[in-house]
Design an enzyme around this catalytic site. Structure first.
Site, mmCIF file in Angstrom:
data_model
loop_
_atom_site.group_PDB
_atom_site.id
_atom_site.type_symbol
_atom_site.label_atom_id
_atom_site.label_comp_id
_atom_site.label_asym_id
_atom_site.label_seq_id
_atom_site.Cartn_x
_atom_site.Cartn_y
_atom_site.Cartn_z
ATOM 1 N N ASP A 10 10.003 0.302 0.586
ATOM 2 C CA ASP A 10 8.922 -0.046 -0.137
ATOM 3 C C ASP A 10 9.543 -0.850 -1.245
ATOM 4 O O ASP A 10 10.208 -0.436 -2.096
ATOM 5 C CB ASP A 10 8.525 1.384 -0.775
ATOM 6 C CG ASP A 10 7.329 1.276 -1.862
ATOM 7 O OD1 ASP A 10 6.984 0.130 -2.100
ATOM 8 O OD2 ASP A 10 6.628 2.242 -2.207
ATOM 9 N N ILE A 11 9.058 -2.058 -1.373
ATOM 10 C CA ILE A 11 9.511 -3.100 -2.472
ATOM 11 C C ILE A 11 9.252 -2.835 -3.944
ATOM 12 O O ILE A 11 9.895 -3.067 -4.681
ATOM 13 C CB ILE A 11 9.079 -4.489 -1.912
ATOM 14 C CG1 ILE A 11 9.791 -5.430 -2.517
ATOM 15 C CG2 ILE A 11 7.558 -4.433 -2.612
ATOM 16 C CD1 ILE A 11 9.586 -6.833 -1.869
ATOM 17 N N GLY A 32 -2.393 -4.072 0.488
ATOM 18 C CA GLY A 32 -1.183 -4.214 1.021
ATOM 19 C C GLY A 32 -0.313 -4.039 -0.044
ATOM 20 O O GLY A 32 -0.186 -3.363 -0.985
ATOM 21 N N VAL A 33 0.812 -5.018 0.125
ATOM 22 C CA VAL A 33 2.066 -4.953 -0.883
ATOM 23 C C VAL A 33 1.650 -5.403 -2.242
ATOM 24 O O VAL A 33 2.018 -4.747 -3.451
ATOM 25 C CB VAL A 33 3.065 -5.958 -0.322
ATOM 26 C CG1 VAL A 33 2.862 -7.299 -0.590
ATOM 27 C CG2 VAL A 33 4.244 -5.350 -1.100
ATOM 28 N N ASP A 34 0.533 -6.415 -2.209
ATOM 29 C CA ASP A 34 -0.230 -6.598 -3.690
ATOM 30 C C ASP A 34 -0.620 -5.681 -4.308
ATOM 31 O O ASP A 34 -0.168 -5.266 -5.615
ATOM 32 C CB ASP A 34 -1.178 -7.816 -3.253
ATOM 33 C CG ASP A 34 -1.632 -8.541 -4.433
ATOM 34 O OD1 ASP A 34 -0.993 -8.341 -5.623
ATOM 35 O OD2 ASP A 34 -2.576 -9.184 -4.488
ATOM 36 N N THR A 118 2.201 -11.667 6.759
ATOM 37 C CA THR A 118 2.155 -11.082 8.148
ATOM 38 C C THR A 118 1.497 -9.564 8.325
ATOM 39 O O THR A 118 1.212 -9.131 9.327
ATOM 40 C CB THR A 118 3.525 -10.595 8.696
ATOM 41 O OG1 THR A 118 4.152 -9.784 8.225
ATOM 42 C CG2 THR A 118 4.544 -11.991 8.928
ATOM 43 N N GLY A 119 0.944 -9.595 7.213
ATOM 44 C CA GLY A 119 -0.316 -8.372 7.184
ATOM 45 C C GLY A 119 -1.494 -8.672 7.425
ATOM 46 O O GLY A 119 -1.912 -9.288 8.500
ATOM 47 N N VAL A 120 -2.701 -8.653 6.413
ATOM 48 C CA VAL A 120 -3.832 -9.005 6.571
ATOM 49 C C VAL A 120 -4.066 -10.611 6.735
ATOM 50 O O VAL A 120 -5.180 -10.962 7.155
ATOM 51 C CB VAL A 120 -4.885 -8.578 5.557
ATOM 52 C CG1 VAL A 120 -4.949 -7.237 5.401
ATOM 53 C CG2 VAL A 120 -4.467 -8.832 4.010
HETATM 54 N N1 AR6 Z 1 6.845 -2.783 0.169
HETATM 55 C C1 AR6 Z 1 7.075 -3.793 1.236
HETATM 56 N N2 AR6 Z 1 6.094 -4.264 2.200
HETATM 57 C C2 AR6 Z 1 4.854 -3.830 2.191
HETATM 58 C C3 AR6 Z 1 4.635 -2.811 1.065
HETATM 59 C C4 AR6 Z 1 5.393 -2.304 0.213
HETATM 60 N N3 AR6 Z 1 5.191 -1.473 -0.602
HETATM 61 N N4 AR6 Z 1 3.104 -2.387 1.377
HETATM 62 C C5 AR6 Z 1 2.840 -3.387 2.267
HETATM 63 N N5 AR6 Z 1 3.762 -4.200 2.923
HETATM 64 P P1 AR6 Z 1 0.050 -7.878 3.084
HETATM 65 P P2 AR6 Z 1 -0.454 -10.597 3.443
HETATM 66 C C6 AR6 Z 1 3.978 -5.024 4.069
HETATM 67 O O1 AR6 Z 1 -1.225 -7.591 3.888
HETATM 68 O O2 AR6 Z 1 -0.617 -10.570 4.888
HETATM 69 C C7 AR6 Z 1 -3.308 -8.582 -0.203
HETATM 70 O O3 AR6 Z 1 -4.859 -7.797 -0.107
HETATM 71 C C8 AR6 Z 1 2.834 -5.030 4.955
HETATM 72 O O4 AR6 Z 1 3.073 -3.842 5.808
HETATM 73 O O5 AR6 Z 1 0.317 -7.117 1.996
HETATM 74 O O6 AR6 Z 1 0.531 -11.783 2.637
HETATM 75 C C9 AR6 Z 1 -3.526 -9.685 -1.177
HETATM 76 O O7 AR6 Z 1 -4.198 -9.332 -2.153
HETATM 77 C C10 AR6 Z 1 3.078 -6.475 5.835
HETATM 78 O O8 AR6 Z 1 4.333 -6.292 6.809
HETATM 79 O O9 AR6 Z 1 0.208 -9.352 2.667
HETATM 80 C C11 AR6 Z 1 -3.942 -10.826 -0.120
HETATM 81 O O10 AR6 Z 1 -5.366 -10.995 -0.359
HETATM 82 C C12 AR6 Z 1 3.567 -7.269 4.476
HETATM 83 O O11 AR6 Z 1 3.908 -6.356 3.557
HETATM 84 C C13 AR6 Z 1 -3.277 -10.416 1.186
HETATM 85 O O12 AR6 Z 1 -3.065 -8.986 1.093
HETATM 86 C C14 AR6 Z 1 2.568 -8.274 4.096
HETATM 87 O O13 AR6 Z 1 1.219 -7.699 4.160
HETATM 88 C C15 AR6 Z 1 -1.963 -10.909 1.460
HETATM 89 O O14 AR6 Z 1 -1.839 -10.766 2.951
#
Ligand code: AR6
Length: 169
Positions: A10-11, A32-34, A118-120
């Site tokens: 978890d970052i 997500g991570v944000d 690579t998430g949403v």
């Molecule tokens: N630590 C590390 N990695 C994580 C964590 C964490 N705590 N939580 C999730 N991930 P995403 P994107 C991973 O969707 O595709 C947001 O709503 C997750 O499993 O967070 O760049 C923003 O506001 C995946 O592998 O980011 C934007 O609208 C990776 O982080 C949008 O999502 C990225 O997934 C950005 O989408």
């Protein structure tokens, strides 16, 4: 030479000079991570982000870490995958490059990245991993000594490990 490591975790728990946030162009938080970073850093992060007036895709802006163990948060909106014909690869490369430039500007020795887009945003994982590793390897660093990709799940971890191995062949 920058040392690159791939870990799972978890970052928001990273005790490093800077963590990168896979943000959106408003910089006002999301899922997500944000979402996890905004929650863990606290309300001062929202105030600091409001003053930045957003950020373009592929660019990067820095705030303090506030309640996080990391000193800085480097926010970058990665590209939304639209099928591969909308400059997505170049924009993802720009995200990594511009985050590294921000880290250098703040004299960071250690930087942790999540798997941007690579998430949403649905950027294909293996290609995103290759772009991440090659962008980091091409970067000429002075202050940065260690970069970790912090994968949230084992599938992501494996993809970045493979990309790193392929690049070292
Ligand atoms: N630590 C590390 N990695 C994580 C964590 C964490 N705590 N939580 C999730 N991930 P995403 P994107 C991973 O969707 O595709 C947001 O709503 C997750 O499993 O967070 O760049 C923003 O506001 C995946 O592998 O980011 C934007 O609208 C990776 O982080 C949008 O999502 C990225 O997934 C950005 O989408």
């Amino acid at each position: 030479m920058i040392k690159i490591k791939i870990i799972q975790g978890d970052i928001t728990k990273s005790s490093v000079d800077a963590i990168v946030n896979a943000a959106n162009t408003t910089l006002m938080g999301g899922g997500g991570v944000d979402g996890a970073i905004h929650h863990a850093s606290g309300p001062k992060l929202d105030e600091a982000c409001a003053k930045l007036h957003g950020c373009k895709t592929g660019e990067a802006k820095t705030t303090p870490g506030f309640n996080l163990p990391a000193k800085f948060i480097i926010h970058t909106p990665g590209p939304i995958w639209r099928g591969g014909h909308s400059n997505e690869r170049e924009l993802l490369r720009n995200s990594y490059k511009n985050c590294l430039k921000e880290a250098e500007k703040h004299q960071c020795a250690s930087v942790d990245f999540p798997s941007i887009s690579t998430g949403v945003y649905h950027f294909p994982l293996n290609e995103a991993a290759q772009i991440a590793i090659s962008s980091i390897k091409e970067f000429k660093a002075h202050f940065i000594k260690q970069i970790r990709i912090v994968a949230f799940d084992p599938v992501t971890k494996t993809a970045y490990e493979k990309a790193l191995k392929d690049k070292e062949k």
